[in-house]
Design an enzyme around this catalytic site. Structure first.
Site, PDB file in Angstrom:
ATOM      1  CE  LYS A  73      23.248  58.791  71.324  1.00 58.27           C
ATOM      2  NZ  LYS A  73      22.031  58.671  70.521  1.00 58.27           N
ATOM      3  CG  ASP A 109      20.568  55.628  68.679  1.00 61.64           C
ATOM      4  OD1 ASP A 109      19.853  55.242  69.617  1.00 61.64           O
ATOM      5  OD2 ASP A 109      21.428  56.520  68.800  1.00 61.64           O
ATOM      6  CG  MET A 210      12.668  67.394  71.414  1.00 59.36           C
ATOM      7  SD  MET A 210      14.374  66.813  71.249  1.00 59.36           S
ATOM      8  CE  MET A 210      15.306  68.281  71.584  1.00 59.36           C
TER       9      MET A 210
HETATM   10  P1  NAP Z   1      21.687  66.205  66.667  1.00 57.14           P
HETATM   11  O1  NAP Z   1      22.840  65.328  66.407  1.00 57.14           O
HETATM   12  O2  NAP Z   1      21.886  67.488  67.419  1.00 57.14           O
HETATM   13  O3  NAP Z   1      21.016  66.544  65.228  1.00 57.14           O
HETATM   14  C1  NAP Z   1      19.948  67.455  65.120  1.00 57.14           C
HETATM   15  C2  NAP Z   1      19.528  67.573  63.659  1.00 57.14           C
HETATM   16  O4  NAP Z   1      18.388  68.440  63.635  1.00 57.14           O
HETATM   17  C3  NAP Z   1      20.590  68.171  62.753  1.00 57.14           C
HETATM   18  O5  NAP Z   1      20.616  67.479  61.530  1.00 57.14           O
HETATM   19  C4  NAP Z   1      20.094  69.607  62.548  1.00 57.14           C
HETATM   20  O6  NAP Z   1      20.289  70.100  61.261  1.00 57.14           O
HETATM   21  C5  NAP Z   1      18.591  69.414  62.621  1.00 57.14           C
HETATM   22  N1  NAP Z   1      17.926  70.671  62.968  1.00 57.14           N
HETATM   23  C6  NAP Z   1      17.933  71.318  64.155  1.00 57.14           C
HETATM   24  N2  NAP Z   1      17.206  72.442  64.063  1.00 57.14           N
HETATM   25  C7  NAP Z   1      16.737  72.514  62.779  1.00 57.14           C
HETATM   26  C8  NAP Z   1      15.928  73.436  62.067  1.00 57.14           C
HETATM   27  N3  NAP Z   1      15.422  74.526  62.657  1.00 57.14           N
HETATM   28  N4  NAP Z   1      15.636  73.155  60.771  1.00 57.14           N
HETATM   29  C9  NAP Z   1      16.123  72.053  60.163  1.00 57.14           C
HETATM   30  N5  NAP Z   1      16.908  71.149  60.783  1.00 57.14           N
HETATM   31  C10 NAP Z   1      17.209  71.388  62.078  1.00 57.14           C
HETATM   32  O7  NAP Z   1      20.534  65.438  67.477  1.00 57.14           O
HETATM   33  P2  NAP Z   1      20.155  63.879  67.414  1.00 57.14           P
HETATM   34  O8  NAP Z   1      20.813  63.177  68.526  1.00 57.14           O
HETATM   35  O9  NAP Z   1      20.350  63.409  66.034  1.00 57.14           O
HETATM   36  O10 NAP Z   1      18.590  63.959  67.788  1.00 57.14           O
HETATM   37  C11 NAP Z   1      17.645  64.469  66.869  1.00 57.14           C
HETATM   38  C12 NAP Z   1      16.242  64.227  67.421  1.00 57.14           C
HETATM   39  O11 NAP Z   1      16.001  62.831  67.503  1.00 57.14           O
HETATM   40  C13 NAP Z   1      16.012  64.771  68.831  1.00 57.14           C
HETATM   41  O12 NAP Z   1      14.727  65.324  68.883  1.00 57.14           O
HETATM   42  C14 NAP Z   1      16.097  63.542  69.709  1.00 57.14           C
HETATM   43  O13 NAP Z   1      15.294  63.636  70.869  1.00 57.14           O
HETATM   44  C15 NAP Z   1      15.551  62.474  68.788  1.00 57.14           C
HETATM   45  N6  NAP Z   1      16.093  61.127  69.089  1.00 57.14           N
HETATM   46  C16 NAP Z   1      15.206  60.122  69.304  1.00 57.14           C
HETATM   47  C17 NAP Z   1      15.690  58.850  69.580  1.00 57.14           C
HETATM   48  C18 NAP Z   1      14.726  57.732  69.860  1.00 57.14           C
HETATM   49  O14 NAP Z   1      15.157  56.679  70.363  1.00 57.14           O
HETATM   50  N7  NAP Z   1      13.460  57.870  69.528  1.00 57.14           N
HETATM   51  C19 NAP Z   1      17.067  58.597  69.607  1.00 57.14           C
HETATM   52  C20 NAP Z   1      17.954  59.654  69.339  1.00 57.14           C
HETATM   53  C21 NAP Z   1      17.438  60.927  69.085  1.00 57.14           C
HETATM   54  P3  NAP Z   1      21.661  70.565  60.596  1.00 57.14           P
HETATM   55  O15 NAP Z   1      22.435  69.316  60.373  1.00 57.14           O
HETATM   56  O16 NAP Z   1      21.194  71.165  59.332  1.00 57.14           O
HETATM   57  O17 NAP Z   1      22.310  71.522  61.542  1.00 57.14           O
END
Ligand code: NAP
Length: 289
Positions: A73, A109, A210
Site C-alpha cells: 500500500k 479503507d 487477529m
Molecule cells: P499494520 O500497518 O501492520 O499496523 C498494525 C498496527 O498494530 C500498528 O499500529 C501496531 O502498533 C499495532 N500493533 C501490533 N502489535 C501490537 C501490540 N502487541 N500492541 C499494541 N499495538 C500493536 O497493519 P494494518 O494493515 O493497519 O492492519 C491492522 C489490522 O487491521 C489487521 O488485523 C488487519 O487484518 C486489519 N484490517 C482490516 C481491514 C478490513 O477491511 N476489515 C482492512 C485493513 C486491515 P505500533 O504502531 O505501535 O507498532
C-alpha cells in the site's frame, strides 16, 4: 445470467503477497456476474521488488484498475501519477484506477470503515473516537473520520520507533481537516481509560486479536468499556475477537471488520465500473456467519 470471459473482458486485479486467502476475487467477480458487467478480477502474488514491473506491465496491457494489499500500500506511491486528497493524507493507496493513461491512487479503507459504522446503525459525526493503532488501516480510518467530521480522535500506539512519524501524521491530518487529533501511549492505561470514558466509539485497528494469535485483547482491562460505547474491531478473522467478547460482556454495542472489508471493495468497484456493487447480495453469499 451467462458469464464468460470474452475478447473484450476488462481486467481488474489485486496485487499483494500473500493474496491466495483473499475474498476480494469472489466479491468482485460475483458482482460483475450479477450486474452482467464484462469484467474479471484476478489476484496476483506480487512482492515489493516486482511491483514496478507488475504495475507498468498491467498498465501497458490495458488494466482498468487494481487493489493493493499488504505489503504494497505504501510501495505503490512512486509509480502513481496522481493521488486523491485522502490518499495523500493517509500516505497509502489500496485502489488504483487507470484514467486517460494516468495511474490515480485512492484509499477506500477509510470510506469502507465509515460506511460500516453507519451501516451498523451508528452516527459518530461530531463525536469523539478512541482509535487503537497507527498502522495503515488506522491511518486510513483516522483520515476519513476526520474528513467526515468526527470531532476528535485519540490515536493510541506503542512508544516505539514509529512514534515520531505517527506524531507528524496526526499533526498534519489535524491541520488539514480541523479535527482535534492526539497521539497517545497505548501502554498508559490511565490515559486510555480517560479517553474511552468520553468517547462515542472505540475502534481497534491494531492487529492484536487477529488469527492465529487471537487470545489477546488490545485493552488491559475490559472494565474501561462503558455501556453506551460502540466497540468496533476491524479484524474479521476471527469474526469474534476477545475485544468483541469483552465488549459484549460490558453491554456495549459492537461489530467486527467484515463490512469494512465489503465496503472498501464496494468503493473500488464503483471507481472502476461506475456502478454500485450489489452489496446486499454479496453480504448474503459471502459475509453471513
Ligand atoms: P499494520 O500497518 O501492520 O499496523 C498494525 C498496527 O498494530 C500498528 O499500529 C501496531 O502498533 C499495532 N500493533 C501490533 N502489535 C501490537 C501490540 N502487541 N500492541 C499494541 N499495538 C500493536 O497493519 P494494518 O494493515 O493497519 O492492519 C491492522 C489490522 O487491521 C489487521 O488485523 C488487519 O487484518 C486489519 N484490517 C482490516 C481491514 C478490513 O477491511 N476489515 C482492512 C485493513 C486491515 P505500533 O504502531 O505501535 O507498532
Amino acid at each position: 445470467m451467462d458469464y464468460e470471459i470474452t475478447g473484450k473482458t476488462k481486467l481488474t486485479a489485486l496485487l499483494g503477497s500473500p493474496v491466495s486467502h483473499s475474498i476480494s476475487p469472489q466479491m468482485h467477480n460475483e458482482s460483475f456476474r450479477l450486474l452482467g458487467l464484462d469484467y474479471v478480477y484476478l489476484a496476483f502474488d506480487v512482492k515489493p521488488e516486482c511491483l514496478k514491473d507488475a504495475v507498468y506491465g498491467l498498465k501497458a496491457a490495458g488494466i482498468c484498475g487494481f487493489n493493493l494489499t499488504m505489503p504494497l500500500k505504501v510501495h505503490i506511491l512512486p509509480y502513481l501519477d496522481e493521488l486523491t486528497p485522502a490518499a495523500r493524507l493517509a500516505g497509502a493507496v489500496n485502489t488504483v484506477i487507470v484514467k486517460g493513461g494516468k495511474l490515480i491512487g485512492h484509499t477506500t479503507d477509510g470510506v469502507g470503515y465509515m460506511r460500516s459504522v453507519s451501516d451498523a446503525g451508528y452516527d459518530i459525526i461530531g463525536k469523539k473516537m478512541t482509535l487503537l493503532g497507527a498502522g495503515g488501516a488506522a491511518s486510513a480510518i483516522c483520515v476519513q473520520a476526520a474528513l467526515d467530521g468526527v470531532s476528535s480522535i485519540d490515536m493510541f500506539k506503542r512508544k516505539n520507533g514509529s512514534w515520531e512519524k505517527a506524531a507528524g501524521f496526526c499533526q498534519h491530518v489535524a491541520a488539514e481537516t480541523g479535527c482535534r487529533i492526539r497521539l497517545l501511549d497505548i501502554d498508559n492505561a490511565g490515559l486510555l481509560a480517560d479517553s474511552i470514558s468520553d468517547s462515542a466509539i472505540l475502534t481497534n485497528a491494531t492487529s492484536v486479536g487477529m488469527a492465529p494469535d487471537n487470545a489477546d485483547s488490545p485493552l488491559p482491562d475490559p472494565t474501561m468499556l462503558h455501556k453506551g460505547l460502540i466497540v468496533s474491531d476491524i479484524i474479521y478473522n476471527p469474526r469474534e475477537t476477545l475485544l468483541i467478547r469483552q465488549a459484549k460482556g460490558q453491554g456495549c454495542a459492537c461489530f467486527n471488520g467484515m463490512y469494512m472489508l465489503l465496503y472498501q471493495g464496494a468503493a473500488a468497484f464503483s471507481l472502476w465500473t461506475g456502478q454500485e456493487m450489489p452489496t446486499e447480495a454479496i453480504k448474503r453469499k459471502y459475509f453471513s456467519s
